[in-house]
Design a protein around this motif. Sequence first.
Motif, PDB file in Angstrom:
ATOM      1  N   GLY A 240     -41.461  34.796 -72.992  1.00 20.99           N
ATOM      2  CA  GLY A 240     -42.593  35.412 -72.337  1.00 20.99           C
ATOM      3  C   GLY A 240     -42.198  35.827 -70.936  1.00 20.99           C
ATOM      4  N   PRO A 241     -43.177  36.011 -70.067  1.00 16.79           N
ATOM      5  CA  PRO A 241     -42.890  36.470 -68.704  1.00 16.79           C
ATOM      6  C   PRO A 241     -42.332  35.368 -67.810  1.00 16.79           C
ATOM      7  N   ASP A 242     -42.309  34.133 -68.275  1.00 14.25           N
ATOM      8  CA  ASP A 242     -41.881  33.016 -67.443  1.00 14.25           C
ATOM      9  C   ASP A 242     -40.350  32.968 -67.367  1.00 14.25           C
ATOM     10  N   THR A 243     -39.797  33.377 -66.222  1.00 11.23           N
ATOM     11  CA  THR A 243     -38.347  33.394 -66.085  1.00 11.23           C
ATOM     12  C   THR A 243     -37.774  31.980 -65.980  1.00 11.23           C
ATOM     13  N   LYS A 244     -38.622  31.019 -65.634  1.00 14.74           N
ATOM     14  CA  LYS A 244     -38.135  29.637 -65.575  1.00 14.74           C
ATOM     15  C   LYS A 244     -37.684  29.167 -66.951  1.00 14.74           C
ATOM     16  N   ALA A 245     -38.353  29.653 -67.975  1.00 12.85           N
ATOM     17  CA  ALA A 245     -37.981  29.260 -69.341  1.00 12.85           C
ATOM     18  C   ALA A 245     -36.572  29.737 -69.663  1.00 12.85           C
ATOM     19  N   VAL A 246     -36.258  30.953 -69.240  1.00 14.78           N
ATOM     20  CA  VAL A 246     -34.916  31.488 -69.488  1.00 14.78           C
ATOM     21  C   VAL A 246     -33.887  30.676 -68.716  1.00 14.78           C
ATOM     22  N   SER A 247     -34.165  30.422 -67.442  1.00 18.66           N
ATOM     23  CA  SER A 247     -33.173  29.701 -66.638  1.00 18.66           C
ATOM     24  C   SER A 247     -33.001  28.274 -67.148  1.00 18.66           C
ATOM     25  N   GLN A 248     -34.070  27.681 -67.660  1.00 13.27           N
ATOM     26  CA  GLN A 248     -33.914  26.329 -68.223  1.00 13.27           C
ATOM     27  C   GLN A 248     -33.053  26.369 -69.483  1.00 13.27           C
ATOM     28  N   ASP A 249     -33.267  27.354 -70.324  1.00  7.36           N
ATOM     29  CA  ASP A 249     -32.432  27.470 -71.529  1.00  7.36           C
ATOM     30  C   ASP A 249     -30.968  27.701 -71.162  1.00  7.36           C
ATOM     31  N   VAL A 250     -30.746  28.538 -70.157  1.00  8.61           N
ATOM     32  CA  VAL A 250     -29.368  28.782 -69.708  1.00  8.61           C
ATOM     33  C   VAL A 250     -28.748  27.478 -69.197  1.00  8.61           C
ATOM     34  N   SER A 251     -29.525  26.717 -68.449  1.00  8.39           N
ATOM     35  CA  SER A 251     -29.030  25.448 -67.919  1.00  8.39           C
ATOM     36  C   SER A 251     -28.654  24.486 -69.049  1.00  8.39           C
ATOM     37  N   ILE A 252     -29.501  24.415 -70.060  1.00 12.47           N
ATOM     38  CA  ILE A 252     -29.206  23.515 -71.193  1.00 12.47           C
ATOM     39  C   ILE A 252     -27.947  23.983 -71.925  1.00 12.47           C
ATOM     40  N   LEU A 253     -27.846  25.303 -72.120  1.00 11.68           N
ATOM     41  CA  LEU A 253     -26.654  25.844 -72.791  1.00 11.68           C
ATOM     42  C   LEU A 253     -25.397  25.549 -71.968  1.00 11.68           C
ATOM     43  N   ASN A 254     -25.513  25.643 -70.651  1.00  8.87           N
ATOM     44  CA  ASN A 254     -24.348  25.377 -69.811  1.00  8.87           C
ATOM     45  C   ASN A 254     -23.953  23.904 -69.827  1.00  8.87           C
ATOM     46  N   THR A 255     -24.934  23.035 -69.929  1.00  9.34           N
ATOM     47  CA  THR A 255     -24.609  21.613 -70.067  1.00  9.34           C
ATOM     48  C   THR A 255     -23.835  21.396 -71.365  1.00  9.34           C
ATOM     49  N   ALA A 256     -24.270  22.086 -72.406  1.00 11.09           N
ATOM     50  CA  ALA A 256     -23.572  21.983 -73.698  1.00 11.09           C
ATOM     51  C   ALA A 256     -22.146  22.518 -73.581  1.00 11.09           C
ATOM     52  N   ILE A 257     -21.987  23.645 -72.894  1.00 10.27           N
ATOM     53  CA  ILE A 257     -20.642  24.208 -72.737  1.00 10.27           C
ATOM     54  C   ILE A 257     -19.750  23.232 -71.974  1.00 10.27           C
TER      55      ILE A 257
ATOM     56  N   ALA B 233     -26.422  14.513 -77.689  1.00 12.00           N
ATOM     57  CA  ALA B 233     -26.756  15.523 -76.684  1.00 12.00           C
ATOM     58  C   ALA B 233     -27.469  16.716 -77.325  1.00 12.00           C
ATOM     59  N   TYR B 234     -26.927  17.178 -78.445  1.00 10.53           N
ATOM     60  CA  TYR B 234     -27.576  18.310 -79.121  1.00 10.53           C
ATOM     61  C   TYR B 234     -28.934  17.891 -79.705  1.00 10.53           C
ATOM     62  N   ALA B 235     -28.988  16.675 -80.229  1.00  6.06           N
ATOM     63  CA  ALA B 235     -30.272  16.201 -80.773  1.00  6.06           C
ATOM     64  C   ALA B 235     -31.333  16.157 -79.675  1.00  6.06           C
ATOM     65  N   GLY B 236     -30.900  15.775 -78.467  1.00  4.10           N
ATOM     66  CA  GLY B 236     -31.838  15.727 -77.351  1.00  4.10           C
ATOM     67  C   GLY B 236     -32.237  17.100 -76.847  1.00  4.10           C
ATOM     68  N   ALA B 237     -31.314  18.062 -76.982  1.00  2.00           N
ATOM     69  CA  ALA B 237     -31.578  19.404 -76.456  1.00  2.00           C
ATOM     70  C   ALA B 237     -32.441  20.246 -77.393  1.00  2.00           C
ATOM     71  N   ILE B 238     -32.296  20.004 -78.675  1.00  2.00           N
ATOM     72  CA  ILE B 238     -32.992  20.852 -79.664  1.00  2.00           C
ATOM     73  C   ILE B 238     -34.498  20.985 -79.375  1.00  2.00           C
TER      74      ILE B 238
ATOM     75  N   ILE C 282     -24.689  23.544 -84.578  1.00  2.00           N
ATOM     76  CA  ILE C 282     -23.543  22.919 -83.901  1.00  2.00           C
ATOM     77  C   ILE C 282     -23.599  21.397 -84.070  1.00  2.00           C
ATOM     78  N   LEU C 283     -24.797  20.846 -83.954  1.00  8.58           N
ATOM     79  CA  LEU C 283     -24.961  19.395 -84.134  1.00  8.58           C
ATOM     80  C   LEU C 283     -24.388  18.950 -85.488  1.00  8.58           C
ATOM     81  N   ALA C 284     -24.678  19.738 -86.516  1.00  8.31           N
ATOM     82  CA  ALA C 284     -24.191  19.368 -87.852  1.00  8.31           C
ATOM     83  C   ALA C 284     -22.673  19.328 -87.873  1.00  8.31           C
ATOM     84  N   ASP C 285     -22.052  20.272 -87.166  1.00  6.83           N
ATOM     85  CA  ASP C 285     -20.586  20.305 -87.115  1.00  6.83           C
ATOM     86  C   ASP C 285     -20.046  19.068 -86.385  1.00  6.83           C
ATOM     87  N   GLU C 286     -20.685  18.735 -85.258  1.00  5.63           N
ATOM     88  CA  GLU C 286     -20.246  17.551 -84.495  1.00  5.63           C
ATOM     89  C   GLU C 286     -20.408  16.288 -85.345  1.00  5.63           C
TER      90      GLU C 286
END
Lengths: 131, 201
Positions: free
Chosen positions: B52-69, B155-160, B175-179
Amino acid sequence: MFRTCLPAVVCLLGGMTVQASTPVPAAGDAARGKAVYAQCLGCHSPDRHRTGPKHCGLIGRKSGTASGYEYSKAMQQANVVWSAQTLDHFLFAPLSFIPGTKMGVAGIKNAKSRRDLIAYLIVINEQPGCD
Amino acid sequence: MKILQAKASKSGLVEEMTVRSRRNFLLRTGAVTLSAAGVALLSGCANAGGYGPDTKAVSQDVSILNTAIGAEHEAVAAYQLGAESGLLSRDVLKVAVQFQGHHKEHIDALAKAIMSLGGAPVDAKSDYNFPVHKLKNQTHVLEFAAGLERGAVSAYAGAIPVFDNRDLSLAAASILADEAMHWAVLRSVLGLDPVPGAFFS
């Protein structure tokens, strides 16, 4: 256990303490907490910074201040001192307690699991060689 | 060991998801925004333009993805350490290198998703300060790797549940299934029950 070995809760958010409205968590089982801690090992370690910061020295430390770890701006600005109580809040819902934290997980919803985990965090807080 | 290698080989499920990912991406290109293309590639399913219009949602998703990386980079480095340790048998080394390759693929996919969302993926650290002094034989190396894989599952279970974009949740589950498969194989090699319970967190 928490009542006897931890200092009074100091949790300042926006300059206001939140300790008055929330009771100190009851004692946990550190041995069970060690098993819960396995959930943290994807990102954390007791004695070295990884994707997340190390956990020794955590209790009593101000958020975002462990040397050598690159915290999010949100964590640096959170102004939280880690105690049994603040950890209980954070571990329940990290992203709600400190929006913007790198710890992007849902949190531990089971109160007993949190208590046990915090009891273990208290045990490893004094890890030898932790600077 | 042959059985283990068979278990560890690139599964039909992963191949199927990769094919489905490409097919779905091609089919839905007209329906998603350009910035969502990486998300669609990563998840392989559903509409990826769900912000939606909430850019915080995008930045939070990016942050979670970066933690995963960040965790995936650490896993790649750990398997490299194991591979270069001289402690692994030839067969185990083969599996370790294969698992390392999976983690590299995770990084590539996660990085594409981050860039498609306008973010910048984190780089690998120059030093992970691994407890090398504790790794004296193959069992130690495998236990170390198993610990990382088990942690990755958590970590992935917590992020999902906390991704705003549910397509990313789907991708993280893949990815969780692979891990989890890595963890099970490593436990089996270590002589442990590869699937110690019905539930896992």
